[in-house]
Design a protein around this motif. Structure first.
Motif: not given
Lengths: 55, 305
Positions: B68, B70-71, B73
């Motif tokens: 998450s 890394e994205n 989020q």
């Protein structure tokens, strides 16, 4: 038995529950602002086979 | 009051398991209600489940926290923990006694006639270890080669998941039976262990192994709705000891972390010493018993603790 055995109870509003609920409410709202419920929904609508012991 | 509690338990069971179209769809409910937290332990992979399980969601979020981030989020589980905390702040473990489907299941099992046994009190601390390690630390730090954690409690232990999701899904989707392995038999072992134990003792899973109950127990002193002891009225007759399904000696520890506020002790107390309070204000008041009533011997209705 408690030391205060014979003392009658006082009716006094406790603030601790309200503070606690407010703190967690704020945490929940922060979670909502980062769109966490959509992730929760995504997870909850898929069957996690390894989570239920299959696969 | 016990009849009212049974109706409330049945209501929550129906509300959190209200998707009765699953025999047709052969799958789980995928609607928007799954954004709502189930207050009690109720697997969201159960075909009838309409809400999400806070323990399952929290483990999944923590297990995927690196991906998450890394994205971009920030899914740290705050929505889930916030919801659990609000429920805990309001009623704490009252959820266990009034709104948990697996608690209701254990209560029904305990009605099967059999010898009844107590539960060794130190076993209650196991559930705090399970909450800390299997729900939080292991999903967060025990990673596979791809950087994902695992839902340790759901995967290796949760008997509610096996009962409500594992077995029904195998029945609904026969193709899944090819995937049955040691993992499933391990979970089946825990399910049967707790079923047999629940026949012989009162609420063994709640008392020893439920991480959700452990989380709610942290609110025992500060929750809004709780039972209160009036020491001036307590005669130390120990009637409350005999009826408690959780083995709590209420007049000795009124804020006991095991108390599920089922009100059995309040009903058993002939002296009106145990009342329900909201935020410090008593809301139940029974008429004081007459002298004749007080002279009647107290009958213990549950000696399993």
């Amino acid at each position: 038995m408690m030391d205060t055995k014979k003392k009658p109870l006082k009716q006094k509003i406790r603030l601790a529950p309200f503070v606690t609920i407010f703190i967690f409410l704020v945490l929940g709202i922060i979670g909502i602002t980062v769109d966490e419920p959509s992730r929760v929904l995504e997870q909850a609508t898929q069957i996690c086979l390894s989570c239920i012991g299959i696969g | 009051m016990d009849l009212i509690r049974k109706w409330v338990q049945a209501l929550f069971f129906i509300l959190t398991n209200g998707y009765w179209n699953f025999p047709v769809t052969k799958g789980i409910y995928k609607g928007p209600l799954k954004i709502v937290c189930s207050p009690g332990l109720n697997c969201y992979s159960c075909p009838a489940a309409t809400t999400y399980c806070p323990l399952g969601s929290l483990q999944q979020l923590l297990a995927g926290i690196r991906m998450s981030i890394e994205n971009g989020q920030l899914f740290f589980g705050l929505y889930v923990v916030g919801t659990m905390g609000v429920i805990g702040g309001f009623v704490g473990r009252m959820v266990c006694g009034w709104a948990c489907p697996f608690g209701l299941f254990q209560e029904l099992l305990n009605k099967i006639p059999s010898p009844k046994f107590g539960i060794w009190p130190p076993l209650r601390y196991i559930k705090y270890g399970l909450l800390l390690f299997m729900v939080i630390l292991l999903p967060l730090f025990a990673l596979d080669e791809f950087g994902f954690g695992s839902t340790w409690f759901c995967k290796y232990l949760c008997p509610a998941g096996t009962l409500e999701a594992g077995l029904p899904m195998l029945f609904l989707q026969p193709g899944l039976r090819a995937n049955i392995g040691p993992l499933f038999f391990n979970k089946l072992f825990f399910l049967f262990l707790f079923i047999i134990w629940a026949v012989l003792a009162s609420r063994p899973f709640c008392r020893t192994a439920c991480p959700l109950g452990a989380f709610y127990a942290l609110f025992s002193r500060i929750k809004l709705v709780k039972l209160r002891l009036d020491p001036a009225k307590c005669t130390d007759c120990k009637a409350c000891h005999n009826v408690c399904p959780m083995g709590v000696r209420f007049n000795e520890s009124p804020d006991d972390m095991e108390c599920i506020s089922c009100l059995a002790c309040s009903k058993a107390c002939k002296f009106n010493a145990i009342t329900l309070e909201i935020g410090g204000l008593s809301i139940t008041s029974q008429p004081r018993p007459s002298v004749c009533q007080l002279k009647k011997p107290t009958q213990a209705t549950n000696t399993s603790n």
